[in-house]
Write an enzyme that holds these catalytic residues in place. Structure first.
Site, PDB file in Angstrom:
ATOM      1  N   THR A 257       0.827  -1.197   0.000  1.00  0.00           N
ATOM      2  CA  THR A 257       0.000   0.000   0.000  1.00  0.00           C
ATOM      3  C   THR A 257       0.868   1.256   0.000  1.00  0.00           C
ATOM      4  O   THR A 257       2.018   1.226   0.424  1.00  0.00           O
ATOM      5  CB  THR A 257      -0.903   0.064   1.242  1.00  0.00           C
ATOM      6  OG1 THR A 257      -0.113   0.381   2.408  1.00  0.00           O
ATOM      7  CG2 THR A 257      -1.647  -1.242   1.468  1.00  0.00           C
ATOM      8  N   ASP A 258       0.298   2.352  -0.464  1.00  0.00           N
ATOM      9  CA  ASP A 258       0.887   3.656  -0.183  1.00  0.00           C
ATOM     10  C   ASP A 258       0.711   3.893   1.320  1.00  0.00           C
ATOM     11  O   ASP A 258       0.015   3.137   2.014  1.00  0.00           O
ATOM     12  CB  ASP A 258       0.184   4.737  -1.011  1.00  0.00           C
ATOM     13  CG  ASP A 258       1.087   5.925  -1.322  1.00  0.00           C
ATOM     14  OD1 ASP A 258       2.097   6.118  -0.609  1.00  0.00           O
ATOM     15  OD2 ASP A 258       0.772   6.678  -2.265  1.00  0.00           O
ATOM     16  N   CYS A 259       1.335   4.929   1.839  1.00  0.00           N
ATOM     17  CA  CYS A 259       1.299   5.125   3.292  1.00  0.00           C
ATOM     18  C   CYS A 259      -0.137   5.243   3.791  1.00  0.00           C
ATOM     19  O   CYS A 259      -0.927   6.043   3.274  1.00  0.00           O
ATOM     20  CB  CYS A 259       2.095   6.371   3.685  1.00  0.00           C
ATOM     21  SG  CYS A 259       2.054   6.674   5.472  1.00  0.00           S
ATOM     22  N   MET A 260      -0.451   4.485   4.818  1.00  0.00           N
ATOM     23  CA  MET A 260      -1.814   4.438   5.346  1.00  0.00           C
ATOM     24  C   MET A 260      -2.123   5.595   6.291  1.00  0.00           C
ATOM     25  O   MET A 260      -3.244   5.685   6.810  1.00  0.00           O
ATOM     26  CB  MET A 260      -2.039   3.097   6.054  1.00  0.00           C
ATOM     27  CG  MET A 260      -1.833   1.893   5.161  1.00  0.00           C
ATOM     28  SD  MET A 260      -3.030   1.796   3.815  1.00  0.00           S
ATOM     29  CE  MET A 260      -4.374   0.982   4.663  1.00  0.00           C
TER      30      MET A 260
END
Length: 515
Positions: A257-260
């Site tokens: 994922t991209d940063c959550m």
């Protein structure tokens, strides 16, 4: 070990500081963390960074090293350069060269330097097709608006990184190029139908999958063509990550994922529950870059969800197997000497790319090459525009101003704000009136409309004006200019190349977007 006890292997964390402190070392060991992401905040120089990565790897068995990642895209997203590595031009500059050979060579050089530093996973290349002039977060991070070009140069970058022994990661799936909102700040959606998405956004990702890319990063962007639930981003969509990416496109590599902690997630579902949702949807690694408390809570939540069956055992096992495979893969690569950092070969290559990228969009007034005699230079200040950008921006003294002072000591140089005031515009008109020829450096003019007033006033005072877009070639949409040059990024190597191009008249680059 039970699947739930291995939940930390599915989480990649960031931490502050230039040394690994005890609390984060304890966290990595106690939570069984599988990966770490580094930022500019972690970098002093090459020796320090290599020492830090060695300290990190000492926390885990040598046969199963941590995935240590970084966003070293080149251009405006360059975490280690110039403190600990060669500064290379970014994607749109590479796109302007049109050269897969140069793109692969640059990626291979970056990969060699990352390996020397102990970094085994580069969160690059950007595979987004930038077809929205007002995109605030992708822009020149993209190779351009042509899906075929993005695919060809994206694959060249993948080859370069992975042949250097570094895992490559294409981002941001299924495509962040046609948004006008930065997902660091808010949720947005790409409203197009499947036919359009398959013809544009998905093309570079399909190519990268065929090329054997190690990882793909998800976008916190909605795709209603695939995900019917309103407001659900791709990162949390089973239909996108499993239905589209795994089943339809046949991808079996890592999905990260991209940063959550970006607001498109944090202000919606919330970072911790979203970590569980992402794994359920098909992600293998959840990236949480900043907050230790949130990171630890996410590990616990994922473990509980595996234990309860909310995350099915087969889903957790598949994710863990992919992470383990990647960690074993990077264990097989050696580590070059630090002598490779900013070596002459890499610095020469960077300069070659910069020189090949500079683009004269038009010169209707026939002002090029410039004479250094009686030159006036007016430059708008440059500062980072997105949380994705972490680099030394020259807000008070832009690189273009510095490059002109160095190359043309007699030039009158004026720096104004990116949103120039009436007084600054008046001062600029004074410079233009005294000069034989003017160079005017704009900066993201679509976002700062006062620059259009600046350009008009300067051109009225002196028609012999060359406008240089210091970053976005889309600046020309905000004003009229008879001589217009694209620089692509406000970095020293590109500024130097632009000055040399203006004085010599040699600028071979070609636009990869429509302005």
């Amino acid at each position: 070990m039970s699947l739930s006890s291995r939940a930390g292997e599915l989480v990649m964390i960031g931490f502050p500081g230039t040394e690994l402190d005890r609390s984060f070392a304890t966290q990595i060991k106690e939570d069984g963390i599988g990966g770490v992401i580094l930022f500019t905040r972690n970098v002093v120089d090459g020796a320090q960074l290599r020492s830090m990565t060695e300290a990190l790897q000492a926390l885990v068995p040598a046969e199963l090293p941590l995935l240590i990642s970084i966003d070293q895209e080149g251009g405006i997203v360059s975490r280690i350069a110039p403190a600990a590595g060669t500064a290379f031009p970014g994607n749109m500059a590479l796109g302007a060269t049109g050269s897969a050979e140069l793109t692969e060579a640059a990626a291979r050089a970056v990969g060699e330097e990352l390996r020397a530093l102990g970094i085994n996973f580069n969160l690059a290349p950007v595979l987004d097709v930038n077809n929205n002039p007002r995109n605030p977060v992708i822009g020149v991070r993209s190779f351009g608006e042509d899906p075929a070009l993005v695919a060809a140069l994206g694959n060249a970058a993948v080859r370069g990184y992975q042949r250097a022994g570094v895992l490559a990661c294409g981002k941001h799936f299924p495509g962040h190029g046609d948004t006008a909102v930065d997902s660091h700040l808010a949720f947005s959606a790409v409203p197009h139908g499947k036919e359009r998405l398959e013809a544009v956004e998905l093309v570079p990702f399909k190519a990268a999958i065929e090329e054997g890319i190690a990882a793909i990063m998800t976008a916190h962007v909605g795709f209603p063509a695939y995900e019917p639930e309103e407001g659900r981003p791709a990162t949390l969509s089973h239909a996108v990550l499993t239905g589209l990416l795994r089943e339809e496109l046949g991808y079996d590599g890592l999905v990260i994922t991209d940063c959550m902690e970006m607001k498109a997630i944090a202000d919606g579902v919330g970072t911790v529950p979203a970590a569980v949702e992402a794994i359920k949807a098909g992600a293998d690694i959840v990236l949480i870059s900043h907050t230790q408390e949130t990171q630890r809570a996410a590990v616990k939540a994922i473990a509980a969800a595996i234990e309860s069956g909310e995350i099915p055992a087969e889903r957790a096992e598949a994710a863990l197997n992919r992470v383990t495979k990647a960690r074993k893969q990077v264990a097989e690569t050696g580590r070059p000497s630090l002598d490779v950092l900013k070596c002459e070969k890499h610095e020469t290559l960077s300069a070659q790319i910069a020189e090949a990228a500079v683009t004269v969009v038009k010169d209707e007034a026939g002002l090029l090459p410039l004479s250094p005699d009686g030159l006036g230079v007016i430059v708008c200040g440059t500062v980072p525009q997105s949380f994705a950008e972490e680099y030394l921006a020259f807000a008070n003294d832009p690189a273009l101003a510095q490059a002109f002072r160095a190359a043309v000591p007699g030039a009158e140089v004026l720096v104004v704000d990116r949103a120039p005031t009436a007084a600054q515009i008046e001062a600029a008109v004074g410079v233009a009136g005294r000069a034989k020829t003017v160079v005017l450096g704009t900066y993201l003019s679509l976002q700062f409309p006062a620059q259009a007033d600046l350009v008009a006033a300067v051109q009225q005072a002196n028609p012999r004006t060359v406008v240089v877009a210091q970053r976005s070639p889309y600046d020309l949409r905000a004003f009229e200019a008879s001589t217009y040059v694209a620089q692509y990024e406000e970095k020293p190597m590109m500024a130097k190349a632009v000055v040399e191009a203006l004085l010599s008249g040699r600028a071979p680059g070609k636009l990869t977007v429509t302005i």
